[in-house]
Design an enzyme around this catalytic site. Structure first.
Site, mmCIF file in Angstrom:
data_model
loop_
_atom_site.group_PDB
_atom_site.id
_atom_site.type_symbol
_atom_site.label_atom_id
_atom_site.label_comp_id
_atom_site.label_asym_id
_atom_site.label_seq_id
_atom_site.Cartn_x
_atom_site.Cartn_y
_atom_site.Cartn_z
ATOM 1 N N HIS A 85 0.717 -1.440 0.075
ATOM 2 C CA HIS A 85 0.031 0.227 0.036
ATOM 3 C C HIS A 85 0.909 1.118 0.057
ATOM 4 C CE1 HIS A 85 -3.370 2.607 1.558
ATOM 5 N NE2 HIS A 85 -2.175 3.176 1.984
ATOM 6 N N GLU A 86 2.048 1.323 0.965
ATOM 7 C CA GLU A 86 2.747 2.498 0.882
ATOM 8 C C GLU A 86 3.780 2.661 -0.375
ATOM 9 O OE1 GLU A 86 2.141 4.579 3.113
ATOM 10 O OE2 GLU A 86 0.770 2.995 4.299
ATOM 11 N N HIS B 121 2.142 4.519 -2.740
ATOM 12 C CA HIS B 121 2.202 6.186 -2.752
ATOM 13 C C HIS B 121 3.437 6.411 -3.238
ATOM 14 C CE1 HIS B 121 -1.695 6.486 -0.762
ATOM 15 N NE2 HIS B 121 -1.384 5.919 0.455
#
Length: 434
Positions: A8-9, A12
């Site tokens: 998920h990170e 980004h």
């Protein structure tokens, strides 16, 4: 789930770097740092509380001229605000902390200066990764093991409902008062799992559909049941109740008052398999369910809290924390009752479901969630596009720092919800019968 958090990170970090923004930190977890290593301009590491993660993108908050002693990247100095309100000071402190990381060399690498669509892609990257993980998990599950879409029911008792519960209440657990005041006809008559229905008021029973029709038509009258228990014939008299129940397969929300006995039929599950299109269709159905869950989440958390203090039974279909999810995963892999295939299927389903929920939850348009940043970027794009359309001056960047008071309240509520769920998963864990 730690892998999901890490990916998920990365969702980004990667687009932020592609668009030229400066990323100074990438961490999985919160709290004290266990391990970290700096490579280039980014510190990579793991923290002690594995309940989330973050990336630090420089310049998330636009500058203001109301900050003393801080110099913009272009060299202009700002002045101190005279407003001493609590939230105003918190916003000012957050903005000051943000700009302590900004040097003159970073003036063209600040997140707030990115075009609105690049901000949307960057902030959408994390939850989109969760949705992609969920898609591949469900695709693997539906394409191999398949999905249970129903039961080929037989006129055999699989379970007896102890008490009559409202049709709109999730779960089938009974309180002591409900069991004493509203037992089901089947419970009162002493029906047991494994009982086979042979006749109903003298009519020979061959299918569950036939039996269900006769029960519903019986209303609140007394009926004579012919049963077979452990190979021996048995006759039982029972008075059915009239309860609102769904009778139209095409419209499960439509309820009609019909006769009610209180048994769950046995039978074989109907398995359906499919590929990517089928997976997307099923995920669409799940998305609606998750959306409904998000809307009612505060109420569900309240009931979980009541379960913690012993005022209610915990709903097995209710929300749980990552602690509860990890416990279920451990039980699934260590169970001696289920087959290896069932264990793997349960794990894949659990990972897919958690990622689907996390992805959708992060799209909620409120700070500090990713959806709050996405909403701000979309508003900026609409506002600037509208100004260009009407030949007006550029209104500039959207200052999401003004929404930080909402973020602080939301963060407090999310922390409270997490504490309630974690406590519940430790004190009254969900039992899924593994």
């Amino acid at each position: 789930m730690l892998a999901s958090i890490g990916l998920h990170e990365l969702g980004h970090l990667i687009p932020a770097r592609i668009f030229g923004a400066k990323v100074t930190q990438y961490f999985v977890g919160f709290g004290p740092t266990i391990w970290s290593r700096t490579k280039g301009e980014t510190e990579w590491g793991i923290k002690g509380i594995p309940l989330g993660g973050y990336v630090k993108i420089v310049g998330m908050l636009p500058p203001t001229k109301e900050m003393a002693g801080v110099v913009d990247a272009d060299g202009s100095e700002r002045t101190r605000s005279t407003n001493t309100g609590l939230f105003t000071q918190l916003v000012a402190d957050a903005r000051a902390a943000e700009w302590e990381l900004v040097g003159p060399e970073d003036k063209d690498r600040l997140f707030y200066k990115l075009p609105w669509w690049q901000k949307v892609i960057t902030m959408s990257g994390g939850p989109m990764v969760n949705l992609v993980i969920a898609f591949f998990c469900f695709w693997a599950l539906f394409g191999t093991v398949g999905s249970i879409v129903g039961y080929d029911a037989e006129p055999v008792v699989r379970a007896v409902a102890p008490c009559v519960v409202p049709i709109d209440r999730e779960g089938d657990t009974c309180t002591k008062q409900e069991l004493a005041e509203h037992p089901t006809p089947a419970y009162r008559a002493g029906l047991q799992p494994g009982d086979r229905f042979v006749s109903f008021n003298g009519e020979t029973i061959t299918t569950w559909t036939q039996l269900q029709r006769l029960i519903r038509e019986n209303g609140d009258k007394t009926a004579t049941l012919g049963l077979e228990r452990d190979g021996q014939p048995l006759t039982v008299e029972v008075t059915t109740l009239v309860q609102p129940r769904p009778t139209d397969p095409e419209d499960p929300q439509k309820l009609e008052p019909v006769g009610f006995l209180g048994v769950v039929p046995d039978g074989k599950p109907v398995i359906e398999t499919g590929g990517p299109i089928y997976t997307l269709q099923r995920m669409g159905e799940m998305t609606v369910s998750v959306g409904e869950t998000l809307i009612t989440l505060p109420v569900k958390i309240w009931h979980v809290g009541l379960a913690v203090v012993g005022l209610e039974e915990r709903d097995p279909e209710g929300p749980m924390s990552l602690v509860g999810g990890g416990r279920l995963a451990g039980e699934a892999t260590s169970s001696d009752v289920t087959t290896t295939t069932d264990k793997v299927a349960f794990m894949v389903s659990l990972i897919g479901g958690l990622n689907l929920f996390l992805g959708m939850f992060n799209f909620v348009p409120l700070l500090p969630l990713d959806g709050g940043h996405i909403a701000g970027a979309l508003f900026e794009g609409i506002r600037r596009g509208w100004a260009r359309l009407w030949g007006r001056p550029d209104p500039g960047y959207v200052d999401i720092a003004r929404l930080l008071p909402i973020a602080y309240v939301m963060a407090g509520l999310m922390l409270l919800m997490s504490l309630v769920l974690i406590t519940a998963d430790l004190v009254v864990p969900v039992d899924v019968g593994l």
